[in-house]
Design a protein around this motif. Structure first.
Motif, mmCIF file in Angstrom:
data_model
loop_
_atom_site.group_PDB
_atom_site.id
_atom_site.type_symbol
_atom_site.label_atom_id
_atom_site.label_comp_id
_atom_site.label_asym_id
_atom_site.label_seq_id
_atom_site.Cartn_x
_atom_site.Cartn_y
_atom_site.Cartn_z
ATOM 1 N N PRO A 88 0.878 -1.297 0.189
ATOM 2 C CA PRO A 88 -0.092 -0.074 0.006
ATOM 3 C C PRO A 88 0.814 1.236 0.169
ATOM 4 N N THR A 89 0.496 2.129 -0.708
ATOM 5 C CA THR A 89 1.138 3.378 -0.727
ATOM 6 C C THR A 89 0.160 4.727 -0.823
ATOM 7 N N ASN A 90 0.223 5.732 -0.164
ATOM 8 C CA ASN A 90 -0.541 6.809 -0.360
ATOM 9 C C ASN A 90 -0.005 7.574 -1.434
ATOM 10 N N PRO A 91 -0.719 8.815 -2.117
ATOM 11 C CA PRO A 91 -0.147 9.369 -3.346
ATOM 12 C C PRO A 91 0.825 10.597 -2.895
ATOM 13 N N LEU A 129 14.888 -9.167 -6.876
ATOM 14 C CA LEU A 129 14.458 -10.587 -6.127
ATOM 15 C C LEU A 129 13.526 -11.427 -6.978
ATOM 16 N N GLY A 130 12.753 -10.758 -7.888
ATOM 17 C CA GLY A 130 11.775 -11.514 -8.860
ATOM 18 C C GLY A 130 10.450 -11.667 -7.748
ATOM 19 N N GLY A 131 10.362 -10.983 -7.117
ATOM 20 C CA GLY A 131 9.001 -11.036 -6.158
ATOM 21 C C GLY A 131 7.823 -10.773 -6.880
ATOM 22 N N THR A 132 6.847 -11.585 -6.477
ATOM 23 C CA THR A 132 5.336 -11.091 -7.298
ATOM 24 C C THR A 132 4.712 -10.250 -6.208
ATOM 25 N N TYR A 133 4.424 -9.143 -6.643
ATOM 26 C CA TYR A 133 3.535 -8.156 -5.701
ATOM 27 C C TYR A 133 2.697 -7.225 -6.691
ATOM 28 N N ARG A 134 2.072 -6.436 -5.975
ATOM 29 C CA ARG A 134 0.855 -5.606 -6.442
ATOM 30 C C ARG A 134 1.000 -4.197 -5.494
ATOM 31 N N ALA A 151 -9.623 -6.625 -2.494
ATOM 32 C CA ALA A 151 -9.584 -8.151 -1.908
ATOM 33 C C ALA A 151 -9.915 -9.032 -3.431
ATOM 34 N N ARG A 152 -10.864 -8.787 -3.957
ATOM 35 C CA ARG A 152 -11.466 -9.489 -4.870
ATOM 36 C C ARG A 152 -10.344 -9.444 -6.188
ATOM 37 N N GLU A 153 -9.777 -8.482 -6.520
ATOM 38 C CA GLU A 153 -8.590 -8.296 -7.238
ATOM 39 C C GLU A 153 -7.416 -9.057 -7.089
ATOM 40 N N ILE A 154 -7.118 -9.054 -5.607
ATOM 41 C CA ILE A 154 -5.957 -9.887 -5.227
ATOM 42 C C ILE A 154 -6.191 -11.379 -5.342
ATOM 43 N N VAL A 155 -7.343 -11.828 -5.041
ATOM 44 C CA VAL A 155 -7.940 -13.258 -4.917
ATOM 45 C C VAL A 155 -7.697 -13.693 -6.418
ATOM 46 N N LEU A 204 3.507 5.628 -11.518
ATOM 47 C CA LEU A 204 3.744 4.076 -11.196
ATOM 48 C C LEU A 204 3.560 3.437 -12.491
ATOM 49 N N GLU A 205 2.571 3.750 -13.399
ATOM 50 C CA GLU A 205 2.314 2.997 -14.588
ATOM 51 C C GLU A 205 3.519 3.370 -15.609
ATOM 52 N N SER A 206 3.990 4.803 -15.511
ATOM 53 C CA SER A 206 4.934 5.213 -16.290
ATOM 54 C C SER A 206 6.258 4.335 -16.079
ATOM 55 N N GLU A 207 6.336 3.795 -14.820
ATOM 56 C CA GLU A 207 7.738 2.889 -14.366
ATOM 57 C C GLU A 207 7.160 1.699 -14.752
ATOM 58 N N GLN A 208 5.792 1.249 -15.296
ATOM 59 C CA GLN A 208 5.694 -0.386 -15.644
ATOM 60 C C GLN A 208 5.572 -0.910 -14.368
ATOM 61 N N LEU A 209 5.144 -0.277 -13.470
ATOM 62 C CA LEU A 209 4.832 -1.184 -12.079
ATOM 63 C C LEU A 209 3.433 -1.863 -12.168
ATOM 64 N N PRO A 210 3.266 -2.901 -11.241
ATOM 65 C CA PRO A 210 1.913 -3.702 -11.164
ATOM 66 C C PRO A 210 1.241 -2.691 -10.053
ATOM 67 N N VAL A 211 0.347 -1.859 -10.692
ATOM 68 C CA VAL A 211 -0.270 -1.128 -9.731
ATOM 69 C C VAL A 211 -2.069 -1.847 -9.966
ATOM 70 N N MET A 212 -2.297 -1.913 -8.776
ATOM 71 C CA MET A 212 -3.826 -2.431 -8.722
ATOM 72 C C MET A 212 -4.977 -1.357 -9.314
ATOM 73 N N ARG A 213 -5.977 -2.173 -9.939
ATOM 74 C CA ARG A 213 -6.966 -1.029 -10.588
ATOM 75 C C ARG A 213 -7.795 -0.324 -9.338
ATOM 76 N N THR A 214 -7.876 -0.901 -8.518
ATOM 77 C CA THR A 214 -8.724 -0.657 -7.423
ATOM 78 C C THR A 214 -7.797 0.552 -6.399
ATOM 79 N N THR A 215 -8.666 1.711 -6.246
ATOM 80 C CA THR A 215 -7.808 2.504 -5.158
ATOM 81 C C THR A 215 -8.885 2.837 -4.006
ATOM 82 N N ILE A 216 -8.085 2.921 -2.522
ATOM 83 C CA ILE A 216 -9.120 3.143 -1.482
ATOM 84 C C ILE A 216 -8.883 4.661 -1.257
#
Length: 203
Positions: free
Chosen positions: A97-100, A118-123, A192-196, A144-156
């Motif tokens: 998680p990160t705030n903006p 490390l080759g870790g799987t993350y969102r 949570a649905r996106e993560i599952v 984050l998308e410009s850095e080609q990072l795996p950002v979740m579609r959902t925001t809190i």
């Protein structure tokens, strides 16, 4: 299913995210939250007795883990490189998680560099996003998308209801007299649905 929630700067809703992912998963199958943060924020939240899942300190996790289908781990802040390696290897998905805010994003970008090695799987989950007309959330996502990072579609979304939830020892959808709490719960439900789904697809 093992989900680890890690934060690399304070105030990014790490424990709030762990609590609400656990709340959702408990509705699917028995879920345990492992409190691995020295601040014991999750344990304090749970001490009021209003959470629907078990919270245990890290030292007791092995004892109870066989009883649960899902495990969410709330980690200590600012893990070292070695700790990060262990976190990545010990879960199905690492949620960051990160705030903006700029400082939070800078800390996150440094972390993702290590994760790529490390080759870790993350969102990455954007949290505490202020309402319009602020563009902080949109700008953070674009970065984050410009850095080609795996950002979740959902925001809190940012909401005072989360503070009330912590004080009352409940998930945000159960805050007394709060319509906003039920609204922002939908954000975590969607996350949570996106993560599952990501874990089911091999992340």
């Amino acid at each position: 299913m093992i989900i680890t929630v890690a934060g690399f700067k304070g105030g990014v809703a790490k424990t709030t995210t762990a609590i609400h992912l656990s709340t959702y998963l408990q509705r699917l199958a028995p879920t345990m939250l492992v409190d691995g943060d020295s601040n014991r924020s999750a344990s304090l939240w749970a001490s009021h007795g209003g959470l629907p899942f078990q919270v245990v300190p890290e030292a007791q996790a092995m004892k109870f883990s066989r009883q649960y289908e899902h495990i969410v781990i709330d980690t200590g802040a600012r893990p070292t490189a070695d700790e990060l390696k262990d976190l990545v290897g010990g879960c199905d998905l690492l949620v960051l998680p990160t705030n903006p805010e700029a400082m939070s994003l800078d800390a996150l970008l440094q972390t993702t560099e290590a994760l790529q090695t490390l080759g870790g799987t993350y969102r990455i989950l954007l949290t505490l996003v202020p309402p319009a007309p602020s563009r902080e959330g949109e700008d953070a996502r674009a970065l984050l998308e410009s850095e080609q990072l795996p950002v979740m579609r959902t925001t809190i979304r940012q909401a005072a209801a989360f503070r009330h939830a912590s004080a009352q020892g409940v998930s945000v959808d159960r805050v007394r007299g709060s319509k906003a709490g039920k609204t922002v719960w939908l954000d975590y439900e969607a996350a949570a649905r996106e993560i599952v789904a990501a874990i089911g697809a091999g992340a």
